[in-house]
Design a protein around this motif. Structure first.
Motif, PDB file in Angstrom:
ATOM      1  N   UNK A 277      -6.339 -32.287 -52.414  1.00 34.19           N
ATOM      2  CA  UNK A 277      -7.379 -33.449 -52.492  1.00 34.19           C
ATOM      3  C   UNK A 277      -8.036 -33.308 -53.436  1.00 34.19           C
ATOM      4  N   UNK A 278      -8.453 -32.102 -54.255  1.00 29.21           N
ATOM      5  CA  UNK A 278      -9.242 -31.778 -55.347  1.00 29.21           C
ATOM      6  C   UNK A 278      -8.438 -32.406 -56.431  1.00 29.21           C
ATOM      7  N   UNK A 279      -7.064 -32.438 -56.453  1.00 27.79           N
ATOM      8  CA  UNK A 279      -6.302 -32.829 -57.762  1.00 27.79           C
ATOM      9  C   UNK A 279      -6.542 -34.443 -57.661  1.00 27.79           C
ATOM     10  N   UNK A 280      -6.450 -34.944 -56.510  1.00 26.55           N
ATOM     11  CA  UNK A 280      -6.354 -36.375 -56.467  1.00 26.55           C
ATOM     12  C   UNK A 280      -7.725 -36.800 -56.918  1.00 26.55           C
ATOM     13  N   UNK A 281      -8.726 -36.191 -56.488  1.00 27.35           N
ATOM     14  CA  UNK A 281     -10.168 -36.497 -56.886  1.00 27.35           C
ATOM     15  C   UNK A 281     -10.313 -36.217 -58.276  1.00 27.35           C
ATOM     16  N   UNK A 282      -9.816 -35.457 -58.850  1.00 27.30           N
ATOM     17  CA  UNK A 282      -9.875 -35.453 -60.406  1.00 27.30           C
ATOM     18  C   UNK A 282      -9.313 -36.436 -61.268  1.00 27.30           C
ATOM     19  N   UNK A 283      -7.968 -36.916 -60.685  1.00 32.28           N
ATOM     20  CA  UNK A 283      -7.492 -38.282 -61.157  1.00 32.28           C
ATOM     21  C   UNK A 283      -8.256 -39.456 -61.051  1.00 32.28           C
TER      22      UNK A 283
END
Length: 978
Positions: A243-249
């Protein structure tokens, strides 16, 4: 356990599209999420692939919609927030604080109001099923739906929690409270005084262990609760990195999008927006300039109003105040410098009200108290019209009462001034000795007092004409306002009809525009409505539109005209030629204006009543000493004519009859009639008591009087100047060719009767009274003359020796003369009576009958005299020589005396009829005597003697004047043979 006191916004329950969004701090905008929601509607697969997320966020679709990914509260913060004592019951205070207050949910307009009636059908259907269910539940044993293991675990946890004191479970648990603190940590456990240190230390240790035990129980129960949801909890933790990777994108995509939007803003929008901003600034400056100009104009209101008031321009001052008040309420509302101007203008308006009332009172006093000349022009008509308009504008509708009060005072002053002026010209009245005006007035004789009354009536006539002219001007102003209201109403109806047509066209145009069509596509060039063709120009000229050029700034009255556009005025001209501007802001209804006009007209009637009332008081003041009752007929008739003339003049001026003066005149007339009648009745009584019933000579003036009546008019002839040769009195009164022998009383009675008739002509209001009194007078003469002559009352009253046949014949002829004039008198009164009063004429019929009966009684009395004579003489008659016998000679002698007495008094026809009746009586007595003497018509000697005596009687009787052709029929004296 640490907790974060910020939480994601939650949707409000009363709207599906509205959210409470918490503003993000700039320093925490990109802080990574610390926690995930405890329950995910759709969980990820857990293989680490971001594409496998069931609901991945979309920048375009989900940026305004709340999802579970907005949640940022971790589980320990949700469970162990030490600040909030009500976390179990009030979950939302974690985010919005302890000051959060629930708001009332507004009911939706799209959901119906559900009542018990909506469930009536459902209850009817479910009731039988519920009864069946209850019967089945009683028959079948219920199954255990719970797991015994879980139930046992729950019971055990519940038993452990029961070991924790209830004070820790209370919602209002707070160690700040001294009672709560002492209950949890008793102070005695920490006291070391008195040699009890070891025991207290043991107690403190025991207390600490007890609290630790309570903490362990709570933590075990918390851990148990967490273990029940451990699967979802650890699953969420494993997906945190994905979820953190998705939020970063997502953050990078948002940053890129913002950079592009910033470039677009600089290239395409910034210049256009700056132009719009400058245009708006320019419009605001223009509005501010116009507003300042309007403020400068409003600032000059008070000096202008004072200037207008100095010239008595009340209407202009009131219009200016009304316009300024409207501008203050609409265009200058909220201006701090004008915060007191509205109240000042209100006070100024009240002052103007008082000034107008005082000015109108002064005008009324000056108008009514100016010299009463023949000039009935209106005093300062323009000033009057201006005052009336101002009073109507301020709804001071009772201003006419001021004029009415001034009328009363002026009427009093008119009489007072006339009396003072008249008294000052009379030298016989000493004003120093006689102080009161009423007493001075009573000292005047009739000519002086009559001239004074005539002067008062003339002043009152001019006074009423002046009042009528002024009140007509006031009524014309009221009717002008009423007419203006009617025209305004008609104009509004016309505009409303036109606006309804234009609204229909505007609705059609709006529909076409909403559907994406142009007006030119929907309408042809010839079909374009007239109302829509002017729309662009109307928009450009509206106050809120942008001026087309800088010239609009230099218009000094642009804003002022727009602010006072409602106060339109129209020009009207009063009957006197005064032109006035009538404003539309006179908030008077038609009913109020009509009522005011009627009240003003009623005021004119009151003016007439006031003049009549003051005149009545003037008359009564003079009549206190019986002055009016002592007037003779001519004086009273003159007074009556003057009063009747004044009454008719006031009726012609005011258009309505006033009854007070007419009633006073009628009252005085009744008194005059009573006195008039009593005087003449007393006079007639004295004349009858002194009448010797002898034929009187007829003076020439009485003959002239009778001749004037014979000409068809009943009036007293005017006294002619004394002629050089006086006419001698006549022996008889000649009436229509007949000679009437009368007594002096009857001549005077005829004159009295004509005075009654003349008085009726002079005073028509006393006709009925005079008719009654005249009837009484005629009846009195008939009865009194009957008492004196037939009743022989004259023997005692006058001292006559006997009532002779001549007295009887003269009395009969006098009665006949009165009977001759009764029809003439009746016709005279009938012409002056109302049709409903004709029944009173029956009095003359009764009087005529009484007079005829009296005449018949006199004739019967004459016959009775001769009858008694015949009875006396013929009872001694003997048939023997010589012939004619002494009896018959005596009878003929008496017949000759009778004829001599009445022949000159009675007409020939009446004389013949009377002697026929006497002859019949003679034949009856002779026949009776002959039968007594057994004398029959057998041609014998006795028959011859009787025939000779009868022939002597017949010859003597027929030899009398006027009786030569009398048919005596003496054959009736003989008994007819059977």
């Amino acid at each position: 356990m640490a907790s974060s006191h910020s939480s994601s916004p939650v949707p409000q329950s009363n709207s599906s599209d509205a959210f409470f969004k918490k503003e993000m701090d700039a320093t925490k905008r990109f802080r990574p999420v610390q926690s995930l929601p405890d329950v995910c509607p759709k969980e990820p697969t857990g293989n680490g692939d971001p594409s496998n997320l069931c609901d991945s966020p979309s920048l375009v679709v989900d940026q305004h919609r709340w999802t579970i990914y907005h949640s940022k509260v971790n589980l320990p913060a949700a469970l162990n927030d030490p600040r909030l004592a009500k976390r179990e019951s009030d979950f939302f205070t974690k985010t919005w604080g302890v000051d959060f207050v629930d708001t009332e949910v507004t009911p939706s307009f799209y959901l119906p109001q559900i009542t018990k009636e909506h469930f009536a059908l459902y209850q009817q259907e479910i009731t039988p099923r519920e009864k069946v269910h209850e019967r089945c539940k009683n028959i079948c044993t219920p199954k255990d739906p719970f797991d015994r293991t879980l139930l046992h675990t729950h019971d055990k946890s519940r038993t452990d929690l029961e070991q924790v004191p209830k004070i820790f479970m209370k919602p209002d648990f707070a160690l700040e409270d001294s009672l709560t603190f002492n209950a949890v940590l008793p102070w005695s456990h920490f006291s070391t005084a008195g040699g009890k240190g070891n025991r207290d230390a043991a107690s403190s240790k025991l207390l600490q262990e007890k609290l630790s035990h309570y903490l362990d129980i709570v933590e075990v129960n918390i851990a148990h609760q967490i273990s029940l949801r451990s699967e979802a909890f650890f699953h969420a933790m494993t997906s945190q990195h994905e979820l953190q990777d998705y939020l970063r994108k997502t953050s990078q995509a948002v940053k890129l999008l913002r950079e592009k939007i910033s470039k677009i803003d600089k290239v395409m929008c910034e210049g256009s927006l700056r132009v719009l901003r400058l245009s708006l600034t320019r419009n605001n400056c223009i509005k501010a300039y116009n507003k300042l100009k309007l403020m400068a104009t409003v600032h000059q209101t008070q000096p202008t109003v004072q200037l207008l008031l100095s010239t008595s321009e009340f209407v202009g001052a009131l219009d200016l105040i009304a316009t300024t008040q409207e501008v203050l309420q609409q265009e200058l509302q909220g201006i701090h410098s004008f915060r007191h101007l509205g109240s000042q203008l209100c006070e100024l308006e009240k002052l103007i009200d008082k000034m107008m009332i005082a000015e109108f009172s002064t005008y009324a006093r000056n108008d009514l108290n100016r010299p009463l000349e023949d000039d009935c022009q209106i005093l300062e008509e323009e000033r009057l019209v201006s005052l009336v308009f101002g009073l109507l504008k301020q709804r001071k509708l009772n201003f006419y009462e001021i004029y009415g009060d001034e009328m009363i005072n002026t009427a009093k002053n008119i009489i007072k001034q006339c009396v003072v002026n008249t008294v000052s010209q009379i030298e016989e009245i000493d004003t120093e000795v006689v102080v009161k005006l009423a007493d001075q007035m009573r000292m005047m004789n009739f000519p002086q007092w009559f001239d004074l009354l005539k002067n008062i009536f003339s002043k009152f006539t001019i006074f009423l004409k002046r009042i009528k002219a002024t009140l007509n001007t006031i009524r014309s102003v009221v009717f002008l306002v009423l007419d203006k209201n009617q025209k305004t109403r008609d104009l509004e109806d016309t505009l409303q009809k036109n606006s309804s047509k234009e609204s229909a066209v505007d609705t059609e145009v709006a529909y076409l525009t909403h559907e994406g069509m142009f007006i030119s596509d929907a309408f042809g060039d010839g079909d374009l409505p007239a109302g829509t063709a002017d729309t662009p120009s109307q928009r450009n000229t509206s106050p809120n539109s942008e001026p087309c050029s800088s010239d609009s700034v230099s218009e000094p009255e642009g804003t002022t005209d727009s602010s006072s556009s409602k106060e339109q005025t129209s020009s009207s001209i009063t009957p006197g030629g005064v032109e006035m501007m009538i404003s539309d802001d006179m908030k008077l209804t038609d009913l109020e204006l009509v009522r005011l006009a009627n009240n003003i007209q009623e005021l004119l009637y009151n003016a007439s009543d006031i003049c009549h009332d003051r005149s009545v008081k003037f008359l009564m003041a003079r009549a206190k000493d019986g002055f009016l009752e002592k007037l003779n007929s001519n004086e009273f008739v003159t007074l009556s004519r003057l009063m009747e003339g004044f009454i008719l003049d006031t009726e012609q001026i005011c258009g309505r009859k006033s009854m007070s003066l007419r009633g006073a005149l009628q009252s005085q007339a009744n008194r005059f009639v009573n006195r008039f009648h009593e005087e003449r009745k007393t006079k007639l009584s004295l004349l009858l008591d002194n009448e010797r019933w002898k034929q009187a000579e007829v003076p020439a003036e009485f003959q002239d009087l009778v001749d004037s009546v014979s000409d068809g008019r009943i009036s007293l002839p005017e006294k002619k100047p004394t002629a050089t040769e006086e006419r001698k009195p006549a022996e008889f009164l000649i009436v229509e060719g007949q000679n009437y022998a009368t007594v002096g009383t009857v001549l005077l009675l005829i004159r009295i009767i004509l005075e009654y008739c003349q008085c009726v002509d002079n005073i028509p209001s006393i006709t009925t009274d005079m008719l009654t009194r005249l009837s009484d007078l005629l009846k009195y003469f008939n009865s009194r003359s009957c008492q004196l002559v037939l009743g022989a009352g004259a023997l005692q009253v006058v001292g006559l020796k006997t009532i002779t046949t001549k007295n009887l014949a003269l009395s009969s002829r006098c009665l006949q003369l009165i009977v001759h004039y009764i029809p003439i008198i009746r016709a005279h009164f009938e012409a002056r009576l109302q049709p409903k009063q004709f029944s009173m004429l029956r009095h003359f019929d009764h009087i005529t009958k009484d007079y005829h009966d009296h005449i018949a009684e006199i004739s019967a009395k004459l016959v009775a005299i001769m009858d008694s004579l015949f009875d006396k003489l013929l009872s001694k008659y003997e048939v023997k020589a010589p012939v004619p016998s002494a009896c018959f000679r005596n009878i003929c002698k008496q017949m000759a005396k009778m004829h001599e007495a009445i022949y000159d008094l009675l007409p020939e026809e009446q004389t013949q009829m009377l002697f026929l009746r006497i002859n019949a009586s003679y034949k009856l007595h002779l026949k009776r005597q002959l039968a007594h003497l057994n004398v029959v018509n057998d041609g014998g000697p006795l028959n011859g003697l009787v025939t000779s005596d009868v022939a002597f009687y017949t010859g003597n009787l027929q030899a009398l004047k006027g009786l030569n052709n009398l048919d005596l029929n003496m054959a009736e004296i003989w008994e007819q043979k059977r």
